[in-house]
Design a protein around this motif. Structure first.
Motif, short mmCIF file in Angstrom:
data_model
loop_
_atom_site.label_atom_id
_atom_site.label_comp_id
_atom_site.label_asym_id
_atom_site.label_seq_id
_atom_site.Cartn_x
_atom_site.Cartn_y
_atom_site.Cartn_z
N ARG A 85 0.83 -1.22 0.00
CA ARG A 85 0.00 0.00 0.00
C ARG A 85 0.86 1.26 0.00
NH1 ARG A 85 -3.00 -2.76 3.78
NH2 ARG A 85 -2.04 -1.59 5.46
N ARG A 86 1.90 1.27 0.85
CA ARG A 86 2.78 2.44 0.91
C ARG A 86 3.49 2.66 -0.42
NH1 ARG A 86 4.18 0.52 5.81
NH2 ARG A 86 6.06 -0.42 4.99
N SER A 87 3.96 1.59 -1.02
CA SER A 87 4.65 1.70 -2.30
C SER A 87 3.73 2.30 -3.36
CB SER A 87 5.14 0.32 -2.73
OG SER A 87 5.71 0.37 -4.00
N GLY A 88 2.49 1.84 -3.40
CA GLY A 88 1.53 2.39 -4.36
C GLY A 88 1.23 3.85 -4.09
N ALA A 89 1.11 4.21 -2.81
CA ALA A 89 0.83 5.60 -2.46
C ALA A 89 1.99 6.51 -2.85
CB ALA A 89 0.55 5.71 -0.96
N VAL A 90 3.22 6.05 -2.64
CA VAL A 90 4.39 6.85 -3.00
C VAL A 90 4.45 7.02 -4.51
CG1 VAL A 90 6.92 6.78 -3.07
CG2 VAL A 90 5.73 6.30 -0.95
N ARG A 91 4.16 5.97 -5.25
CA ARG A 91 4.18 6.04 -6.71
C ARG A 91 3.13 7.04 -7.21
NH1 ARG A 91 3.10 1.03 -7.67
NH2 ARG A 91 5.23 0.37 -7.34
N GLU A 92 1.93 7.00 -6.63
CA GLU A 92 0.87 7.94 -7.02
C GLU A 92 1.25 9.38 -6.68
OE1 GLU A 92 -1.97 7.63 -8.75
OE2 GLU A 92 -1.23 5.61 -9.17
N ALA A 93 1.85 9.59 -5.50
CA ALA A 93 2.25 10.94 -5.12
C ALA A 93 3.31 11.49 -6.08
CB ALA A 93 2.78 10.94 -3.68
N ALA A 94 4.25 10.65 -6.48
CA ALA A 94 5.27 11.09 -7.43
C ALA A 94 4.65 11.46 -8.77
CB ALA A 94 6.32 9.99 -7.62
N LEU A 95 3.68 10.67 -9.22
CA LEU A 95 3.00 10.99 -10.48
C LEU A 95 2.22 12.30 -10.37
CD1 LEU A 95 1.70 7.48 -11.58
CD2 LEU A 95 3.42 8.89 -12.72
N ARG A 96 1.56 12.53 -9.22
CA ARG A 96 0.82 13.79 -9.03
C ARG A 96 1.78 14.97 -9.07
NH1 ARG A 96 -2.00 11.06 -5.06
NH2 ARG A 96 -0.68 11.98 -3.46
N ARG A 97 2.93 14.86 -8.39
CA ARG A 97 3.90 15.95 -8.40
C ARG A 97 4.43 16.20 -9.81
NH1 ARG A 97 5.65 13.49 -3.57
NH2 ARG A 97 7.30 12.42 -4.69
#
Length: 150
Positions: A85-97
């Motif tokens: 879950r954390r890995s997916g959240a970090v990946r999504e945050a990087a894409l948003r940025r």
């Protein structure tokens, strides 16, 4: 052992020696994170000299039986699910940025493309887009024909 016997050992799973220990890299390939290794396995069972670089820290090896026992536990399942879950959240945050930066830069890029544009922002550094110099093949070269005198 002749080369052909070694090749046969690698192809035949019954003759291949069973692995007794896993390195941290082997654990990562199985889905473990560094935090999971520290938390669930603790100290390594063996430490061996690094075979690739003598001055590197020793390789930490963990017993396969111990690793498999931990992987069957309920605690491992919970920690692994949280890591995913954390890995997916970090990946999504990087894409948003990345998208936000791209969207913020687009008006400035458009303004540079149209020098007299009114919507050019007044604050912040200006982004200049320059076309690359022409490649040597793109230059016009006067060629003499072979029939003309020099």
């Amino acid at each position: 052992m002749p080369t052909d016997e070694r090749d046969q050992d690698q192809r035949d799973p019954k003759r291949r020696a069973r692995r007794t220990h896993l390195s941290a890299a082997g654990l990562r390939a199985r889905g473990w994170t560094a935090g999971m290794i520290r938390r669930l396995l603790g100290e390594p069972d063996l430490r061996r000299a690094n075979p690739y670089l003598r001055t590197a820290p020793p390789i930490r090896l963990y017993s396969v039986e111990r690793v498999e026992a931990v992987e069957r536990s309920e605690e491992f399942r919970a920690v692994a699910a949280a890591a995913v879950r954390r890995s997916g959240a970090v990946r999504e945050a990087a894409l948003r940025r990345r998208r936000a930066v791209r969207e913020a830069a687009l008006p400035r890029l458009r303004a540079v493309d149209r020098p007299g544009a009114v919507d050019r922002p007044r604050s912040g550094p200006e982004i200049q887009v320059r076309s690359p110099p022409p490649a040597p093949d793109d230059r016009k070269v006067a060629r003499r024909s072979s029939q003309e005198p020099p």
